[in-house]
Write a protein that holds these residues in place. Structure first.
Motif, mmCIF file in Angstrom:
data_model
loop_
_atom_site.group_PDB
_atom_site.id
_atom_site.type_symbol
_atom_site.label_atom_id
_atom_site.label_comp_id
_atom_site.label_asym_id
_atom_site.label_seq_id
_atom_site.Cartn_x
_atom_site.Cartn_y
_atom_site.Cartn_z
ATOM 1 N N TYR A 199 0.832 -1.212 0.000
ATOM 2 C CA TYR A 199 0.000 0.000 0.000
ATOM 3 C C TYR A 199 0.863 1.258 0.000
ATOM 4 O O TYR A 199 0.528 2.240 -0.663
ATOM 5 C CB TYR A 199 -0.945 -0.020 1.215
ATOM 6 C CG TYR A 199 -1.825 1.186 1.296
ATOM 7 C CD1 TYR A 199 -2.751 1.464 0.276
ATOM 8 C CD2 TYR A 199 -1.748 2.069 2.367
ATOM 9 C CE1 TYR A 199 -3.560 2.600 0.327
ATOM 10 C CE2 TYR A 199 -2.549 3.193 2.424
ATOM 11 C CZ TYR A 199 -3.455 3.455 1.406
ATOM 12 O OH TYR A 199 -4.236 4.562 1.468
ATOM 13 N N GLN A 200 1.983 1.230 0.719
ATOM 14 C CA GLN A 200 2.889 2.392 0.754
ATOM 15 C C GLN A 200 3.366 2.759 -0.656
ATOM 16 O O GLN A 200 3.576 3.916 -0.970
ATOM 17 C CB GLN A 200 4.123 2.112 1.626
ATOM 18 C CG GLN A 200 3.836 1.833 3.093
ATOM 19 C CD GLN A 200 3.061 2.934 3.765
ATOM 20 O OE1 GLN A 200 3.251 4.116 3.482
ATOM 21 N NE2 GLN A 200 2.144 2.573 4.664
ATOM 22 N N VAL A 201 3.541 1.730 -1.488
ATOM 23 C CA VAL A 201 4.056 1.957 -2.849
ATOM 24 C C VAL A 201 3.005 2.612 -3.750
ATOM 25 O O VAL A 201 3.333 3.450 -4.573
ATOM 26 C CB VAL A 201 4.527 0.611 -3.466
ATOM 27 C CG1 VAL A 201 4.932 0.807 -4.923
ATOM 28 C CG2 VAL A 201 5.681 0.037 -2.668
ATOM 29 N N VAL A 202 1.746 2.228 -3.563
ATOM 30 C CA VAL A 202 0.712 2.703 -4.502
ATOM 31 C C VAL A 202 -0.061 3.921 -4.018
ATOM 32 O O VAL A 202 -0.695 4.606 -4.812
ATOM 33 C CB VAL A 202 -0.313 1.582 -4.852
ATOM 34 C CG1 VAL A 202 0.395 0.416 -5.487
ATOM 35 C CG2 VAL A 202 -1.089 1.155 -3.614
ATOM 36 N N ARG A 203 -0.015 4.179 -2.721
ATOM 37 C CA ARG A 203 -0.868 5.260 -2.196
ATOM 38 C C ARG A 203 -0.435 6.634 -2.679
ATOM 39 O O ARG A 203 0.684 6.855 -3.037
ATOM 40 C CB ARG A 203 -0.932 5.240 -0.658
ATOM 41 C CG ARG A 203 0.395 5.506 0.030
ATOM 42 C CD ARG A 203 0.245 5.337 1.517
ATOM 43 N NE ARG A 203 -0.487 6.444 2.076
ATOM 44 C CZ ARG A 203 -0.106 7.107 3.199
ATOM 45 N NH1 ARG A 203 0.978 6.751 3.833
ATOM 46 N NH2 ARG A 203 -0.810 8.091 3.685
#
Ligand code: MN3
Length: 203
Positions: A199-203
């Protein structure tokens, strides 16, 4: 040989009693390895494609030569999905996600319980073999979807954050036809750290 079986960071019996050791061993060594072998065999026919990332191949299946397109779709999808699947589980997992991910899940679904319920329903009702997913869609919103066979959300440019394998090979030895019992048990081994990292990568 360009794709390899990723290392499993826990023992086959580490997810018991929720996922039995025999299922883990066969699933990892036999099923996942077969996807890798078949993917490598297909790409051996077109060496330039070996320099393209798997995510790129899956997103642009139309540009993959027709004679290996199904093989790449099924086995490339299988390799991508399972490589994440092992990381989506851990002994002593389960519980609820916290932080930014937990907040976004509550915002998108009303509560974590509702998110879990939606994903459980998607997994239960997927006819035949496939997967249910928590994804971040193209608009940047969290969503529950399901796919047939080994189709990956990556094929439609959607990032998988969490996925459950509902092929019978994932649960039949222990749960037989009771897919819902497997799904219910699986929530106890979910590794939210992996979901959070994705999630950190896409948020
Ligand atoms: Mn599987």
């Amino acid at each position: 040989m360009i794709y390899h079986l990723p290392e499993l960071s826990y023992a086959y019996d580490a997810l018991e009693p929720y996922i039995d050791a025999r299922t883990m061993e066969i699933h990892y060594i036999k099923h996942h390895q077969a996807y890798i072998d078949n993917l490598n065999a297909a790409l051996n026919k077109y060496p330039p494609l070996q320099n393209t990332s798997l995510a790129e191949l899956l997103l642009n299946l139309d540009s993959v030569p027709e004679d290996i397109r199904s093989a790449v779709r099924n086995n490339g999808g299988g390799h991508a999905n399972h490589s994440l699947f092992w990381r989506w589980m851990k002994p002593g997992g389960g519980g609820e996600p916290g932080g930014a991910l937990g907040a976004e899940i509550a915002r998108a679904f009303g509560s974590f319980a509702q998110c879990k319920q939606q994903m459980t329903e998607a997994a239960k009702s997927r006819f035949g073999s496939g997967w249910a997913w928590l994804v971040c869609n193209r608009a940047g919103k969290l969503e529950i979807i399901s796919t047939a066979n080994q189709d990956s959300p990556l094929m439609s440019g959607v990032e998988p954050l969490l996925g459950i394998d509902v092929w019978e090979h994932a649960y039949y030895l222990q749960y037989q036809n009771k897919r819902i019992d497997y799904i219910t048990a699986w929530w106890n081994v979910v590794n939210w750290s992996t979901v959070d990292i994705l999630y950190q990568v896409v948020r």
